[in-house]
Design a protein around this motif. Structure first.
Motif, PDB file in Angstrom:
ATOM      1  N   THR A  99     -41.283  64.568  52.617  1.00 55.36           N
ATOM      2  CA  THR A  99     -40.376  65.572  53.205  1.00 55.36           C
ATOM      3  C   THR A  99     -39.584  65.057  54.410  1.00 55.36           C
ATOM      4  OG1 THR A  99     -41.875  67.325  52.467  1.00 55.36           O
ATOM      5  CG2 THR A  99     -40.273  67.905  54.154  1.00 55.36           C
ATOM      6  N   PRO A 100     -40.195  64.357  55.379  1.00 56.80           N
ATOM      7  CA  PRO A 100     -39.392  63.882  56.524  1.00 56.80           C
ATOM      8  C   PRO A 100     -38.317  62.867  56.152  1.00 56.80           C
ATOM      9  CG  PRO A 100     -41.742  63.862  57.046  1.00 56.80           C
ATOM     10  CD  PRO A 100     -41.612  64.074  55.571  1.00 56.80           C
ATOM     11  N   TYR A 101     -38.440  62.235  54.972  1.00 57.08           N
ATOM     12  CA  TYR A 101     -37.483  61.202  54.554  1.00 57.08           C
ATOM     13  C   TYR A 101     -36.576  61.686  53.422  1.00 57.08           C
ATOM     14  CZ  TYR A 101     -41.114  58.452  56.901  1.00 57.08           C
ATOM     15  OH  TYR A 101     -42.022  57.969  57.813  1.00 57.08           O
ATOM     16  N   SER A 102     -36.753  62.936  52.978  1.00 60.38           N
ATOM     17  CA  SER A 102     -36.040  63.432  51.800  1.00 60.38           C
ATOM     18  C   SER A 102     -34.581  63.717  52.120  1.00 60.38           C
ATOM     19  CB  SER A 102     -36.728  64.691  51.272  1.00 60.38           C
ATOM     20  OG  SER A 102     -36.014  65.238  50.200  1.00 60.38           O
ATOM     21  N   LEU A 103     -33.695  63.182  51.302  1.00 55.02           N
ATOM     22  CA  LEU A 103     -32.261  63.457  51.454  1.00 55.02           C
ATOM     23  C   LEU A 103     -31.918  64.847  50.935  1.00 55.02           C
ATOM     24  CD1 LEU A 103     -30.853  59.949  50.419  1.00 55.02           C
ATOM     25  CD2 LEU A 103     -30.958  60.939  52.714  1.00 55.02           C
ATOM     26  N   LYS A 104     -32.726  65.368  49.998  1.00 51.44           N
ATOM     27  CA  LYS A 104     -32.520  66.736  49.513  1.00 51.44           C
ATOM     28  C   LYS A 104     -32.770  67.743  50.645  1.00 51.44           C
ATOM     29  CE  LYS A 104     -33.857  66.006  44.660  1.00 51.44           C
ATOM     30  NZ  LYS A 104     -34.826  66.391  43.595  1.00 51.44           N
ATOM     31  N   GLU A 105     -33.868  67.541  51.385  1.00 50.96           N
ATOM     32  CA  GLU A 105     -34.189  68.454  52.486  1.00 50.96           C
ATOM     33  C   GLU A 105     -33.137  68.382  53.589  1.00 50.96           C
ATOM     34  OE1 GLU A 105     -36.553  70.672  52.586  1.00 50.96           O
ATOM     35  OE2 GLU A 105     -37.262  70.102  50.598  1.00 50.96           O
ATOM     36  N   ASP A 106     -32.639  67.176  53.846  1.00 54.37           N
ATOM     37  CA  ASP A 106     -31.590  67.043  54.869  1.00 54.37           C
ATOM     38  C   ASP A 106     -30.339  67.813  54.466  1.00 54.37           C
ATOM     39  OD1 ASP A 106     -33.286  65.474  56.306  1.00 54.37           O
ATOM     40  OD2 ASP A 106     -32.389  63.562  55.684  1.00 54.37           O
ATOM     41  N   GLU A 107     -30.021  67.764  53.195  1.00 51.22           N
ATOM     42  CA  GLU A 107     -28.839  68.490  52.719  1.00 51.22           C
ATOM     43  C   GLU A 107     -29.060  70.003  52.803  1.00 51.22           C
ATOM     44  OE1 GLU A 107     -25.809  67.733  49.100  1.00 51.22           O
ATOM     45  OE2 GLU A 107     -27.818  68.403  48.489  1.00 51.22           O
ATOM     46  N   LYS A 108     -30.291  70.461  52.477  1.00 51.61           N
ATOM     47  CA  LYS A 108     -30.587  71.891  52.572  1.00 51.61           C
ATOM     48  C   LYS A 108     -30.472  72.378  54.017  1.00 51.61           C
ATOM     49  CE  LYS A 108     -33.723  72.191  48.603  1.00 51.61           C
ATOM     50  NZ  LYS A 108     -35.127  72.443  48.165  1.00 51.61           N
ATOM     51  N   LYS A 109     -31.002  71.602  54.963  1.00 54.53           N
ATOM     52  CA  LYS A 109     -30.919  71.997  56.376  1.00 54.53           C
ATOM     53  C   LYS A 109     -29.476  72.025  56.855  1.00 54.53           C
ATOM     54  CE  LYS A 109     -35.487  70.186  57.630  1.00 54.53           C
ATOM     55  NZ  LYS A 109     -36.227  69.184  58.455  1.00 54.53           N
TER      56      LYS A 109
END
Length: 415
Positions: A99-109
């Protein structure tokens, strides 16, 4: 590359299948990544399919949606992470969370932040004509009634609607804002806005505006909305209270014009005889006196006190005893009855009763007690000395005055 003979196999990335989205850096060629995977128990793949668990990509590759990223986005279980995840796992020799390295999560945030900013901007633009709904909410009273009131009226072509709002600020101390929207037809995307106050104010001010607007549009007072529910006046809007046990709000006193004083109808029924009028003053019944310091057995009647003290006053007037009259006056002044009010114009003399007896004394202070003890001790010593003088006086007289020795005390002393 397999581990050398005698070396223990490393299983840091066991059950992981790794692929890369393209060029990741000078030292991150596909051959280097494949070698690192084999050293740490992972599998390297040149293509992105359903078996790939981790795709290493840069933020730019993910934003540009290169072919490898597009393929990985089709599979929910495929993690699209930066190369930092792979490097940190090898350094710390354990499988880290993605999760801390996920590009998907960064895009969601990033998208969530963008939506919040757009919403705040719309709220600020909306607040110019209406109310900022980001910093305010619909007010609810103690019955949990929501002050978002709908008024309807059948127009020539469509049903016209007014929606009345009473907003409460999120911050404390709370401020309030009244506003209304007018919809001339269903699905009207540009309703009319009514907001009498440009800024939020106290509850009493804005609630008064709310009730006055309700009265102007319905012809009914706000506190009559339940009693006169369903009433439709010509040219006015109609309010329908909530049903099904939902809260209807606080009901205060009815409007002043609706208050009527009930009168006795003498046109029907037997005539009641008129009460005779008399100039006599009403007779006052004896009232029991409350003595806050005495036992119930010592309670008296106020009339008995007045009669007794009045007779004593007349006797003392004849004898000229003014001090006794002053004492009786204070005694009557401090009289309190059960019916005496605790507040109001008649409560000026509401002080506790203290009926003093002659045998009752005021408590003494420590100084007075010490002085009294010293006086008693002095009296006791004086009495003792006096008693001893009386006992030895006959012997002294017998020695120095033998002529007065009547009891033969001298002879006893000489023997």
């Amino acid at each position: 590359m397999a581990p050398r003979k005698g070396e223990k196999a490393v299983t840091t990335l066991k059950n992981c299948t790794v692929a890369i989205a393209g060029h990741l850096g000078d030292e991150w060629s596909s051959e280097s990544v494949e070698r690192w995977c084999s050293y740490n128990g992972a599998t390297y793949s040149n293509i992105v399919d359903a078996d790939v668990t981790h795709l290493l990509a840069t933020p730019k590759q993910f934003k540009d949606r290169v072919s490898a990223v597009k393929a990985a986005l089709q599979y929910k279980k495929t993690h699209i992470v930066t190369k930092d995840w792979f490097e940190d796992c090898l350094t710390k020799k354990r499988h880290l969370k993605e999760t801390p390295y996920s590009l998907k999560e960064d895009e969601k945030k990033a998208n969530a932040k963008k939506r919040r900013e757009e919403k705040a901007q719309k709220a600020m633009e909306k607040a110019v004509d209406f109310v900022n709904t980001t910093t305010n909410h619909i007010y609810r009273d103690s019955t949990y009634f929501s002050y978002e009131v709908l008024l309807t009226r059948q127009g020539e072509e469509h049903v016209e609607r007014y929606v009345l709002y009473l907003f409460e600020s999120n911050a404390k101390p709370h401020l309030y804002h009244f506003a209304a929207k007018f919809y001339k037809k269903p699905r009207d995307s540009h309703p009319g806005i009514y907001r009498p106050s440009q800024t939020a104010k106290r509850f009493s001010r804005e609630f008064a505006e709310f009730k006055e607007f309700f009265r102007q549009k319905t012809g009914l007072h706000w506190d009559d909305r339940i009693a006169k529910a369903g009433t439709v006046l010509e040219g006015k809007f109609q309010y329908q209270p909530p049903t099904g046990g939902k809260p209807v709000g606080i009901i205060a006193n009815p409007s002043p014009q609706d208050k009527t004083i009930p009168t006795l109808d003498t046109s029907t029924g037997p005539d009641l005889p008129a009460e005779p009028q008399s100039n006599k003053k009403p007779q006052v019944q004896p009232t029991e006196v409350i003595d806050l310091t005495a036992s119930p057995k010592r309670k008296l009647l106020i009339e008995d006190i007045i009669q007794q003290t009045g007779k004593e006053k007349r006797q003392r007037l004849d004898n000229g005893d003014a001090s006794s009259l002053t004492r009786d006056h204070k005694r009557l002044k401090n009289t309190v009855t059960k019916d005496t009010p605790l507040n109001g114009p008649g409560a000026a003399r509401n002080i506790p009763i203290v009926i003093e007896d002659d045998h009752e004394r005021k408590p003494k202070t420590k100084g007075e007690l010490k002085k009294e003890e010293a006086d008693n001790l002095e009296k006791l010593v004086s009495a003792e000395l006096e008693l001893r003088q009386k006992e030895i006086r006959p012997f002294v007289d017998a020695i120095f005055n033998p002529e007065k020795d009547e009891g033969g005390i001298q002879g006893v002393i000489l023997d």
